[in-house]
Design a protein around this motif. Structure first.
Motif, PDB file in Angstrom:
ATOM      1  N   PRO A 198       0.815  -1.223   0.000  1.00  0.00           N
ATOM      2  CA  PRO A 198       0.000   0.000   0.000  1.00  0.00           C
ATOM      3  C   PRO A 198       0.846   1.268   0.000  1.00  0.00           C
ATOM      4  O   PRO A 198       0.432   2.292  -0.570  1.00  0.00           O
TER       5      PRO A 198
ATOM      6  N   TRP B 104      -3.091   4.263  -5.594  1.00  0.00           N
ATOM      7  CA  TRP B 104      -3.892   3.539  -4.602  1.00  0.00           C
ATOM      8  C   TRP B 104      -5.367   3.603  -5.010  1.00  0.00           C
ATOM      9  O   TRP B 104      -5.961   4.682  -5.090  1.00  0.00           O
TER      10      TRP B 104
ATOM     11  N   TRP C  31      -4.331   5.130   1.942  1.00  0.00           N
ATOM     12  CA  TRP C  31      -3.234   4.173   1.859  1.00  0.00           C
ATOM     13  C   TRP C  31      -2.385   4.190   3.124  1.00  0.00           C
ATOM     14  O   TRP C  31      -1.815   3.159   3.526  1.00  0.00           O
TER      15      TRP C  31
END
Length: 366
Positions: A193, A202, A208
């Motif tokens: 992430p 993302w 994220w």
């Protein structure tokens, strides 16, 4: 968490003892070639076969050599009662001492086992800094924890031993370089992430940063639980008020040595795949210490025979639940119980010709 624990206890442990070497020779097609002592997890293969807090080579020295052949002697680096003598001496209520053990249970691989196995590896190398410059006032058998890297330099400086004080930061840097890959592995779930978020790729509604923190937390929790699991199935195998510790050494594979394997080890429940896997196949400690280079399944077949022979000849054979053995170990760790101390199992007259060094008159039960 479970996979990390099993990779160590079922695979790494038995491979590093040479448990599959005979199988490799007799049935070379049965296992990949890397499952052999001296190949498995060595060099770059550490990152493929078995990446953990301990360097595989360091664990080989500390466990396979020191622990197995100096079982429950002062040279045994895994002698729990000796390793917690400082805790015994602290003027603290028992509840505080037991609470401190919870910390070690959840962190022991990183905070104790990793630096201590690294210490044993470095001391085994004659040309290493540790072997050549180990401070004379610090016994080599003393356990080394991660906190000692901060405590010992201050202690030596206060005594005016400047050179010895500088030794510990250097050793710490050497150890830290060894564990950085494992730190990265614990943090690895947060990388995905983070990379997508920093690249503005993302795709999810959850920020994220939040996803990365949750992933990192998950990685830490998995490692902590792996510590707890491995602590229960490993640390309590050789500690309890019904087990023995010795002030003498003995010859490997002598009668005295085989007896010590029984009198200083405890088995857990055995006999089924579910039980054996849950214990990482470390529930056959008596048999494993007698014959360290067998496959896990061979221990299951051997265990009833060893138990019956011990019963026939009146030799101690302890087999109890792992959680109960953990409780008995904790009592020794905090100083509420003590192991049985003696010089030998065999009487001096019979031990003298069977490998005991030196012979003396304090034997089992004295």
């Amino acid at each position: 968490s479970t996979a990390r624990c099993m990779r160590w206890t079922i695979i790494g442990h038995h491979v590093s003892h040479g448990g599959y070497d005979k199988l490799q020779r007799s049935h070379p097609e049965a296992l990949p070639k890397q499952y052999k002592r001296g190949i498995f997890a060595t060099g770059y293969r550490r990152f493929i076969d078995w990446l953990d807090w301990m360097l595989p080579g360091a664990w080989d020295v500390e466990h396979n050599k020191m622990h197995h052949y100096y079982l429950s002697e002062n040279k045994d680096p895994d002698l729990v009662e000796r390793n917690f003598e400082l805790l015994h001496a602290m003027p603290l209520p028992s509840v505080i001492k037991y609470a401190s053990m919870v910390f070690w249970m959840f962190t022991w691989k990183a905070t104790y086992y990793s630096p201590n196995t690294f210490k044993e590896l470095e001391l085994s190398r004659p040309r290493s800094l540790a072997a050549q410059r180990w401070p004379k006032s610090r016994p080599r058998t003393e356990p080394l924890t991660v906190f000692d890297f901060a405590r010992l330099p201050v202690q030596f400086l206060l005594r005016g031993e400047v050179t010895d004080a500088l030794f510990w930061p250097v050793l710490f840097v050497q150890w830290l370089l060894m564990v950085i890959p494992m730190m990265a592995l614990v943090a690895l779930p947060a990388v995905f992430p983070s990379v997508l978020g920093l690249a503005s790729w993302w795709p999810f509604a959850l920020p994220w940063q939040t996803a990365a923190m949750k992933a990192l937390l998950g990685g830490v929790i998995a490692d902590v639980m792996s510590n707890l699991h491995s602590f229960i199935i490993i640390v309590c195998n050789h500690s309890g008020s019904d087990l023995y510790r010795y002030s003498t050494s003995c010859k490997a594979y002598s009668a005295e040595w085989f007896l010590r394997c029984a009198y200083s080890s405890a088995n857990f429940e055995t006999g089924s795949d579910i039980v054996d896997i849950a214990y990482g196949w470390l529930n056959y400690q008596i048999e494993h210490h007698m014959f360290p280079d067998m496959t896990p399944l061979q221990y299951r077949k051997l265990q009833p025979l060893v138990k019956s022979v011990c019963k026939k000849h009146g030799v101690q054979y302890i087999q109890q639940n792992g959680l109960y053995r953990t409780w008995r170990m904790l009592r020794c760790a905090v100083g509420d119980d003590q192991m049985i101390q003696c010089n030998a199992i065999l009487p001096p007259a019979s031990a003298k010709d069977k490998g005991l060094v030196p012979a003396n008159d304090k034997v089992l039960g004295s």
